[in-house]
Design a protein around this motif. Structure first.
Motif, PDB file in Angstrom:
ATOM      1  N   UNK A  30       0.819  -1.212   0.000  1.00 38.40           N
ATOM      2  CA  UNK A  30       0.000   0.000   0.000  1.00 38.40           C
ATOM      3  C   UNK A  30       0.851   1.261   0.000  1.00 38.40           C
ATOM      4  N   UNK A  31       2.036   1.185   0.643  1.00 35.55           N
ATOM      5  CA  UNK A  31       2.923   2.351   0.700  1.00 35.55           C
ATOM      6  C   UNK A  31       3.745   2.518  -0.567  1.00 35.55           C
ATOM      7  N   UNK A  32       3.684   1.557  -1.495  1.00 31.53           N
ATOM      8  CA  UNK A  32       4.412   1.665  -2.755  1.00 31.53           C
ATOM      9  C   UNK A  32       5.852   1.216  -2.675  1.00 31.53           C
ATOM     10  N   UNK A  33       6.201   0.404  -1.655  1.00 30.85           N
ATOM     11  CA  UNK A  33       7.576  -0.057  -1.510  1.00 30.85           C
ATOM     12  C   UNK A  33       7.897  -1.282  -2.371  1.00 30.85           C
ATOM     13  N   UNK A  34       6.870  -1.935  -2.934  1.00 33.87           N
ATOM     14  CA  UNK A  34       7.066  -3.176  -3.683  1.00 33.87           C
ATOM     15  C   UNK A  34       6.804  -2.919  -5.163  1.00 33.87           C
ATOM     16  N   UNK A  35       7.696  -3.441  -5.996  1.00 33.68           N
ATOM     17  CA  UNK A  35       7.503  -3.386  -7.447  1.00 33.68           C
ATOM     18  C   UNK A  35       7.576  -4.797  -8.012  1.00 33.68           C
ATOM     19  N   UNK A  36       6.823  -5.028  -9.073  1.00 28.45           N
ATOM     20  CA  UNK A  36       6.815  -6.307  -9.797  1.00 28.45           C
ATOM     21  C   UNK A  36       7.083  -6.014 -11.259  1.00 28.45           C
TER      22      UNK A  36
END
Length: 422
Positions: free
Chosen positions: A190-196
């Motif tokens: 939700x905080x935008x720390x993960x990318x795929x």
């Protein structure tokens, strides 16, 4: 050090304060600022005063080195009072000395070291690294039959093709790879720390072995269930808790078990701190969820020792259902195990299909009976081996794990045979 100097530091408080006899306090001539002529004694005596008849150090000899635990000198030229604990080399400031100062306002009064427990100070002393926990011992068994050994070896080397592994939810893959808990991973997403694959991830995204995932800019190597999981049978002891982090610092079952190098241990169900017996632990989250889910209704059998005796009517009522504060509860079976006729304790075996908190104990308390001992002896089709003593564990071989996975309706990689469970 002369004999007189050794006796100087051991004078009792009643003789050195100078308050009881009405004598004025004598200055220590060996301290800086204490007088115009130094006495030549280089060893500080802390908060103890020097008697008048103490022999002086011989002239012409160098003064001994100051003790490493000497009190520091305050701006007035005197050393701060220190309560020396004779059991330690370093100076220890006792709570009794602080209370004395607060009460009487005499900052130079000393209190002798005492062996009496001091709760506040003792608590501070116990703070620090947790004591080393002794690892559980592995149950030693004779080698199984050769056909079982050969089958276990084949299963150990078998790997599932990554192309046959179906995508799973992103937070689940991250948690299984040891990045963090599912809830924490959801917060990161939700905080935008993960990318795929270079794009910012969103809740509900799924990933497979071919996807590239980063967390806070760092690439993550996801771990996939391409082989059989590990399963351990552990005989839990009273006093151990089934959790990973305990704020009270108590011993956990994970402190006692061997380390899982490429995965993470997951407990199948829980046992409270005062309950012992069979605890199943695995590296497969799917197997743990399958066996704990209420819809699958796996039996949990307990051996119960109670103070008192159940009547036939009470046993029948337990099998029909009892209303507790959090809803109805029912035993699938209640049987009397026996006990000494002249004793006040009785043993019973009960079977339940739920895992609510302290449910078995609360069922007996409903009828005014106190459970003095509770042991889980079976979970599903896995029973507690008689040879597995408290504090020991046994790791199932690959053939036994494959049988458990088949019985639970899962494939070797933890996928449900009749449907997917995320």
């Amino acid at each position: 050090m002369s004999k007189g100097q050794r006796n100087t530091s051991r004078q009792p408080v009643a003789r050195v304060r100078g308050q009881e006899s009405g004598q004025p306090r004598q200055p220590d001539m060996g301290r800086s600022g204490g007088g115009s002529k130094p006495s030549g004694r280089g060893k500080p005596t802390g908060n103890f005063l020097t008697p008048r008849n103490a022999p002086a150090a011989p002239q012409g000899k160098p003064a001994p080195a100051a003790r490493r635990d000497a009190a520091p000198i305050n701006p007035e030229g005197r050393r701060a009072p220190v309560n020396y604990d004779t059991r330690r080399a370093a100076p220890v400031r006792g709570e009794a000395a602080l209370q004395h100062e607060r009460r009487f306002g005499n900052k130079n009064a000393a209190m002798p070291a005492t062996d009496a427990p001091q709760p506040e100070f003792g608590k501070a002393r116990r703070e620090g690294p947790a004591p080393k926990v002794q690892r559980a011992k592995k149950l030693a068994l004779r080698a199984p039959k050769q056909e079982i050994v050969d089958r276990s070896a084949r299963l150990r080397e078998t790997r599932v093709d990554y192309s046959k592994i179906e995508p799973i939810r992103l937070q689940k893959a991250l948690a299984a790879s040891g990045v963090g808990s599912r809830r924490e991973m959801e917060e990161w997403i939700e905080a935008g720390f993960i990318t795929v694959n270079g794009k910012k991830a969103a809740l509900g995204d799924k990933v497979g072995p071919q996807d590239r995932v980063t967390a806070k800019g760092n690439p993550i190597k996801l771990k996939w269930a391409d082989r059989l999981p590990r399963v351990i049978m552990y005989h839990k002891q009273e006093g151990e808790i089934v959790t990973r982090d305990d704020p009270e610092g108590r011993v956990t079952v994970f402190d006692r078990l061997p380390q899982a190098k490429s995965s993470r241990w997951v407990a199948i169900g829980r046992l409270d701190v005062n309950t012992s017996g069979l605890l199943l632990i695995t590296t497969s989250g799917e197997l743990a969820n399958r066996m704990m889910h209420p819809s699958f209704e796996f039996d949990r059998e307990y051996s119960v020792r109670v103070l008192g005796e159940l009547t036939r009517e009470q046993m029948q009522e337990m099998t029909k259902g009892v209303e507790l504060e959090d809803g109805p509860a029912v035993f699938q079976r209640v049987s009397e195990k026996g006990g000494a006729e002249e004793g006040a304790n009785r043993w019973y075996n009960v079977v339940i299909r739920e895992g609510r908190n302290r449910e078995v104990r609360r069922m007996f308390e409903h009828f005014g009976l106190t459970v003095s001992r509770l042991i889980r002896v079976r979970f599903g089709n896995i029973g507690l081996p008689p040879r597995l003593k408290r504090g020991q564990y046994y790791e199932l071989n690959e053939a036994e794990v494959a049988a458990v996975m088949k019985w639970a309706g899962l494939t070797a990689t933890g996928q449900a045979k009749t449907g997917k469970r995320d």
